[in-house]
Each structure stands twice: as C-alpha cells, then as structure tokens.
Design a protein around this motif. Structure first.
Motif, mmCIF file in Angstrom:
data_model
loop_
_atom_site.group_PDB
_atom_site.id
_atom_site.type_symbol
_atom_site.label_atom_id
_atom_site.label_comp_id
_atom_site.label_asym_id
_atom_site.label_seq_id
_atom_site.Cartn_x
_atom_site.Cartn_y
_atom_site.Cartn_z
ATOM 1 N N ASP A 57 35.266 33.422 41.807
ATOM 2 C CA ASP A 57 34.637 34.733 41.955
ATOM 3 C C ASP A 57 35.253 35.732 40.978
ATOM 4 N N ARG A 58 36.568 35.602 40.830
ATOM 5 C CA ARG A 58 37.296 36.543 39.970
ATOM 6 C C ARG A 58 36.840 36.423 38.520
ATOM 7 N N ILE A 59 36.730 35.181 38.072
ATOM 8 C CA ILE A 59 36.330 34.929 36.688
ATOM 9 C C ILE A 59 34.843 34.606 36.696
ATOM 10 N N GLN A 60 34.033 35.632 36.608
ATOM 11 C CA GLN A 60 32.598 35.455 36.775
ATOM 12 C C GLN A 60 31.941 34.824 35.552
ATOM 13 N N HIS A 61 32.546 34.997 34.371
ATOM 14 C CA HIS A 61 31.942 34.478 33.145
ATOM 15 C C HIS A 61 32.244 32.983 33.047
ATOM 16 N N GLU A 72 44.426 41.830 31.776
ATOM 17 C CA GLU A 72 45.127 40.792 31.032
ATOM 18 C C GLU A 72 45.623 39.788 32.067
ATOM 19 N N ILE A 73 45.167 38.541 31.983
ATOM 20 C CA ILE A 73 45.421 37.546 33.022
ATOM 21 C C ILE A 73 46.286 36.414 32.466
ATOM 22 N N SER A 74 47.330 36.099 33.224
ATOM 23 C CA SER A 74 48.160 34.938 32.908
ATOM 24 C C SER A 74 48.105 33.989 34.099
ATOM 25 N N ALA A 75 47.856 32.728 33.826
ATOM 26 C CA ALA A 75 47.759 31.734 34.903
ATOM 27 C C ALA A 75 48.604 30.514 34.543
ATOM 28 N N PRO A 81 36.753 41.306 31.534
ATOM 29 C CA PRO A 81 36.380 42.337 32.508
ATOM 30 C C PRO A 81 36.329 41.757 33.917
ATOM 31 N N VAL A 82 36.806 42.514 34.893
ATOM 32 C CA VAL A 82 36.863 42.069 36.291
ATOM 33 C C VAL A 82 36.212 43.136 37.161
ATOM 34 N N ASP A 83 35.374 42.709 38.113
ATOM 35 C CA ASP A 83 34.774 43.642 39.068
ATOM 36 C C ASP A 83 35.783 43.947 40.172
ATOM 37 N N THR A 84 36.052 45.220 40.384
ATOM 38 C CA THR A 84 36.996 45.669 41.405
ATOM 39 C C THR A 84 36.340 46.750 42.260
ATOM 40 N N PRO A 85 36.960 47.136 43.373
ATOM 41 C CA PRO A 85 36.406 48.236 44.169
ATOM 42 C C PRO A 85 36.322 49.544 43.382
ATOM 43 N N HIS A 86 37.049 49.620 42.260
ATOM 44 C CA HIS A 86 37.050 50.828 41.430
ATOM 45 C C HIS A 86 36.138 50.675 40.223
ATOM 46 N N GLY A 87 35.256 49.678 40.256
ATOM 47 C CA GLY A 87 34.362 49.435 39.139
ATOM 48 C C GLY A 87 34.910 48.350 38.227
ATOM 49 N N ALA A 88 34.220 48.114 37.136
ATOM 50 C CA ALA A 88 34.653 47.087 36.184
ATOM 51 C C ALA A 88 35.920 47.544 35.469
#
Length: 677
Positions: free
Chosen positions: A182-186, A219-222, A208-215
C-alpha cells in the motif's frame, strides 16, 4: 485482545452507570491497570497496583494530576493516533515499551493499550502494565529515541504486513494496517524494491507517498532483517520526509528552465523540449517551423523610457503571444527582446503564414506605458524542419538569419530562411571587420543635401549625411553600416567623426562668404554617453565653428520618458547657441508634452506624409498645422515631385528638402551649387 481487556468485557454490563462497580473488580488484580482520558490527558481510573506504579497515595490524588503539563508533543501525537485507531478498529491493541515519569522519576514498563469507552461515550484507553527485566541505559534510551524521532521506522513481515511502527511512522499512514505494498503504490517502484532486496538485502530510493497530510516525498531505506519476536525474515523500513528538498529542487529547476521576467520557458527549456516536438515529425507527414521573433526598435524604448518600461513592454508582449499559440506549441523567451515559437503540423508553411497575420497584429498594437503610447513591430525569421536543419542549433541559427533578412526588408514582416542568407552573414561579418579598418583609413565622408526656402527657392542650409567609400565596394550608404555601428558601439566614434568633419566644413564655408547652417544627426547612444557635450564644445572650439549655424537633429525616441540627462544635454546645447531639430516627426511617439518640455526649434515632417499625400493628406495637413500652432519651424522632407512641392507651398511650410531640388551631394558638387545660389 489481552487478558485484562477480556475480563473487563466479561465483567462489565453494558450500562455505563455501573462502570464504577466493575472498576472495583479490577482492584483484585495484581497487574497495574488504569484508564486514561486521552482528550483531557488525565488518568480516569486506576487500580491499587497502578497507584503504586504512579507513586500516588490515593486515587483522588492521581486523578488530579495534569499529565499534559509536561507531555512532549511526540507523546501527545502518539496518544491521538491510538484514539483514532481505537475508534476505527475497536478490537486493535498495541504493546509497546514506555517510560513513565511519576513525580518526575523514570519507570520503564511494557504497556498494553486497548480502546475503552468512557461514561460520556468518548474514546479513552485501557492501559495494562507488565513488568520487564532491567535494561541497560542504552536500551532504554533507544526505546525513547524511537518514540520521539521524526524518522519513520516500520518493521514489516516479508509479505509486507506491518509488525511495528514508531509514532512518526504511524502518523504518516492512512490506516493502522497499511501494508508495504500500500505504501509503495507505484508498481515499478515496488518491483524495484523486491528485486533489490532479493539481490542485496538493501534498497534506497525516494518516491511520493500518500499520507493523512496529503502527498509527501519520502526518502526510503529498506533492508532485510529478522523479527526479534518470531525469528522470521522481515523488512525494516526507515523513511525521511524530503518534501521541502523536492520543492526546492523543483523551484530551482523551474527557475533554471524559465525566464524570470515573463515566466516563459527559456532557451535551455526550448533545447530540452526540441526532441519532443520533432518526434511528432518522424512519420514524415508532419513538419515543424521555428519562428524567431525580434522586436523592432525595442532599444529605443529602453534608451528613452528606461529599462523598467522595457520590462513592462516585454511582459505585455509575452502575454499577447500566449494567446495566439496553440496547446502543443513551444513559446519561449530567448533573451532580450527575442522570442521563439515552434509549431508542428501537416502543412506548416501555410500555418506559418496564418500565424504571421496574428503576430504582426498583436505585437504592433500600441502599449500604454507610464502615460506614453509605445508601439513596436516584429521582425520574424522562420526555419523549417527538416528542410533547413535537423538540430535545434541549426534551425535556430537559420531562423535568426531569416529574422535579420526581415529587418533588412523594412521590418514589421516575416522572412523564410534560404541558403543565400548564410552567404549574406559571411558578407556582414566581413563588412563589420572592414568598418573597423574604415576608421583607421579615414574612409568616411559627408554628402550634403540642401535645405531650401519654400518662399525664395534659395539654399539656407544643408544636412550632413555620412557615406563610406569602401576600397572594393565603392560608395556604401548608411543603411548598410549604421545598424552595425549601433549594435557594436561604433556609433559613438562615427558620430564624433561626422561632427568633426561637418563643423570644420561649416567654418570653411563661413570663411568663403557662405555662412549657411549645417544640420548634423546624432544618436541616442551619443547623448546617453557622459562627456558628449564636452566633446561637442572641444570640436566646435578647435574647428573655430560658429555654433549658431549648427543644428543637431535628434529622433523622437530620444525624448521619451523623464530623462533628466537628455533634458540637461539639450539645454546645454541651446545655451551654447546651437539649435535642435526633431527628425522624422509624426511617425514615432509624437507627444505634444515632450515637444513643449524640450528646447526644440525645428520639426522635420517625415517624408511618408509628403510622399503619401493621396492616402493621408488630411493627416499630413494636421501635422503641419500643429507645427505652426506651436511656433516651430516646419521642414518638409522627401519632396520629389512638382505636385508635392505645390502642396508644401499651399501649407505655408517654410523649408523643404528632397530630390525635387537636389539629392545629397559630395563636397565638390555642393560647393558648385552654393557658388551659383
């Protein structure tokens, strides 16, 4: 659900009025349990074991404590998250290690949180504390750091199911059970993450990530790790909000690709988007045209009204151009007064001719700036793809050449590129080189055109007109070299040389008993140059010339604006005894206020009025009447026929010049004419 919560649900009847009775039942538990009012940030109820944890003497004393007084913003946000989750998912629970601070002393405990409706129906929180082993200070601090950090930390199962989120991560999710997918929609990013993690157990990217505060941009590290509870393979993800960085980058990129004055795309933008436009032409059924637009006499606006007025004019022209282009066209400002339009279509040449009519109309419509009506016209050069080139650089260069061809044809028009134009450029470069040598070799001479009294038919003065005797080309007229001198700054040197020759000749005529006046053209560039008046004084004194027989001719554009330097210069010239004439009157920015403000003696009526009498006789008569009404000496320029001469006499114009009497003559011939006058 945890054991205490289950007991709580079994014991409590549905009526909230009986809550106190069942709260008492929890006093028999040795496990610390309390109910927290999230909205008011106070303990709502606690059993005796909880009183011991909170170091409270009795329940009343604990309930009176304001837990929000020293609560950090991070904790407050975390509690608000809990409340929303309990409302949306009543069955959910959270187990976390917390550090409580009863009376300011740290107590580390594991707390199980679940939702609990208070007597008034609001959502509170049931808290169950479990003892934990004593941890090293570093371990406690790491837990606190996870709680308070702004970095979003989430532990997912290998399948992407969330196992743990710190407060920062929870605040950025749309719902508690949000998966990694869900987090990584693309889908392309999700594939990239899966591929990289399989290969290297590590991945880092931004998206870009959808959050309660909008898009937001994160920067994501996994990285692949182990779940400390189940021992199964898991994915630890940390996220940092880089939205402000992305916005700054986007702004910087926009500024780098757009003109700061007009907001139009700039040359760099046009270069980058050239391939996109040309790609539509690959089928061979579509062509493209590049239109290079230059504003005629724009420099006059800057020199006379100032650069702010010039900027205002450019903004207005850009707005007009936006209205005539199509959706898929490229419109750009290349710099200065140069604009570019690129259009692709099936019959592009026909389309260009249609666009020409629109451009000539919208650009030449007057603009009111600081109370002055300013009118500029366009010279447009066109190059076609693929006939005139395949690259942006080639097409732009050829369109530029065509634009100069349009200028040489009289301005306010459009010209298409053809191969001969490149040859003309070579000639122009050679001409500029020869011009520099012309000053060293003294190749400039003056021809003189008589100015004649309408009433007596006698010569009363001459206008000095510069000519260039080129060693190979012979006599070169000013239209071929004056624009080059104006563009490269040589006009000041040329003007000074003309002034020297003309004043010297006036003194010679006076010594020979021919005290006639000499009119000398000067450019706005000379007037704007500091020290020009001192140059005039030095030349006049050195040549022993009578300044009262010298007339300086200026153009109307010189007078525009409220330029104190121009006013001071003309006043100084008048105090020296010289007179001022306004050349080509009636075709520029004619304004009675300017005529009255400056010390002007003579108005030279432009030849277009004289030679176009059949078309604009009424307007020509009006211009003459205005001259006479304001007390100026009127001089008719360009008189060539007997009919024109008759009209000039009927209008009671004092003086005239033109081929009807004589063309401009070299010195020897004008001397002969003066000898028999």
């Amino acid at each position: 659900m945890n054991d205490v919560a289950s007991l709580f649900d079994e014991v409590l009847p549905p009526l909230s009025q009986q809550l106190d009775t069942y709260y008492e039942a929890l006093n028999f538990l040795n496990i610390p349990v309390w109910v927290f009012d999230i909205d008011y940030r106070r303990v709502y109820w606690a059993n005796d074991s909880a009183l011991f944890v909170w170091k409270a003497d009795n329940l009343e004393e604990l309930l009176a404590r304001d837990m929000g007084a020293d609560m950090s913003l991070t904790v407050a946000q975390r509690l608000a998250q809990y409340q929303q989750d309990f409302i949306s998912q009543p069955e959910c629970t959270f187990t976390e290690q917390w550090t409580l601070y009863p009376l300011g002393l740290p107590v580390v405990t594991t707390v199980i949180f679940s939702g609990h409706r208070l007597a008034d129906g609001r959502m509170g929180m049931l808290c169950e504390a479990r003892p934990i082993d004593e941890h090293a200070p570093e371990s406690r601090r790491s837990v606190e750091a996870l709680l308070h950090t702004s970095v979003m930390i989430t532990l997912y199962s290998r399948e992407g199911i969330p196992l743990y989120r710190n407060p920062a991560a929870r605040s950025s999710t749309l719902h508690p059970e949000e998966t990694l997918q869900d987090r990584i929609q693309h889908s392309n990013q999700s594939f990239s993450l899966s591929t990289v993690l399989s290969a290297n157990n590590l991945s880092s990217f931004s998206l870009p990530v959808d959050t309660p505060h909008g898009a937001r941009w994160h920067e994501i590290s996994a990285r692949v790790c182990r779940d400390a509870v189940s021992g199964q393979e898991a994915i630890l993800v940390s996220e940092t909000d880089i939205t402000s960085v992305k916005e700054t980058e986007a702004m910087a990129h926009h500024q780098a690709m757009h003109d700061s004055l007009t907001g139009l795309p700039n040359r760099i933008h046009a270069m980058e988007h050239f391939d996109r436009i040309i790609s539509s032409c690959d089928s061979g059924k579509v062509e493209a045209a590049m239109l290079f637009i230059d504003l005629d006499r724009f420099k006059d606006v800057n020199d006379s009204l100032g650069h702010n007025a010039g900027d205002e004019l450019l903004v207005e022209i850009s707005e007009r151009l936006k209205k005539v282009i199509k959706k898929d066209d490229l419109l750009a400002r290349l710099g200065g007064d140069e604009f570019l339009i690129m259009r692709a279509c099936a019959d592009v040449k026909t389309e260009v001719l249609r666009l020409k009519v629109l451009l000539l109309n919208v650009i030449s419509t007057p603009v009111l700036i600081n109370g002055v009506e300013v009118r500029v016209t366009p010279s447009i050069g066109v190059s076609l793809f693929p006939n005139d080139g395949n690259s942006m650089e080639t097409l732009l260069r050829h369109a530029d050449l065509a634009m100069y061809s349009a200028k040489e044809a009289g301005r306010n028009g459009l010209a298409f590129y053809h191969a001969q134009l490149s040859e003309q450029v070579v000639k122009r470069v050679k001409l500029e080189s020869d011009l520099r040598l012309a000053f060293e070799r003294k190749e400039f001479v003056l021809h003189y055109q008589p100015r004649v009294s309408v009433q007596t038919g006698k010569i009363i003065g001459v206008e000095a007109l510069v000519r260039w005797y080129h060693p190979e080309r012979g006599l070169v007229f000013p239209d071929a070299f004056i624009p080059i001198c104006e563009s490269n700054g040589m006009i000041r040197q040329l003007g000074k040389e003309v002034l020297d020759i003309a004043t010297k000749q006036q003194a010679i005529w006076a010594q020979q008993g021919q005290p006639i006046s000499v009119a000398i053209n000067i450019s706005p560039q000379q007037i704007k140059h500091d020290g020009f008046f001192e140059e005039i004084v030095e030349i006049v004194m050195r040549n022993k010339c009578n300044p009262r027989l010298i007339e300086l001719e200026i153009t109307e554009s010189t007078l525009l604006g409220n330029d104190q330097q121009v006013h001071n210069f003309l006043s100084a010239v008048e105090s020296m005894g010289m007179s001022i004439a306004l050349d080509d009157f009636g075709v520029g920015y004619s304004n009675l206020i300017y005529l009255q403000r400056f010390p002007i003696k003579t108005l030279k009526i432009d030849k277009s009025f004289i030679q176009g009498l059949e078309e604009n006789k009424a307007l020509a008569s009006l211009v003459v009447s205005m001259c006479q009404l304001m007390g100026f000496t009127a001089v008719a320029e360009g008189v060539e026929t007997e009919a024109q001469m008759k009209w000039v006499a009927e209008q009671a114009i004092e003086e005239y010049q033109g081929y009807y009497f004589s063309k401009p003559l070299p010195l020897a011939e004008i001397n002969q004419l003066l000898a028999i006058r």
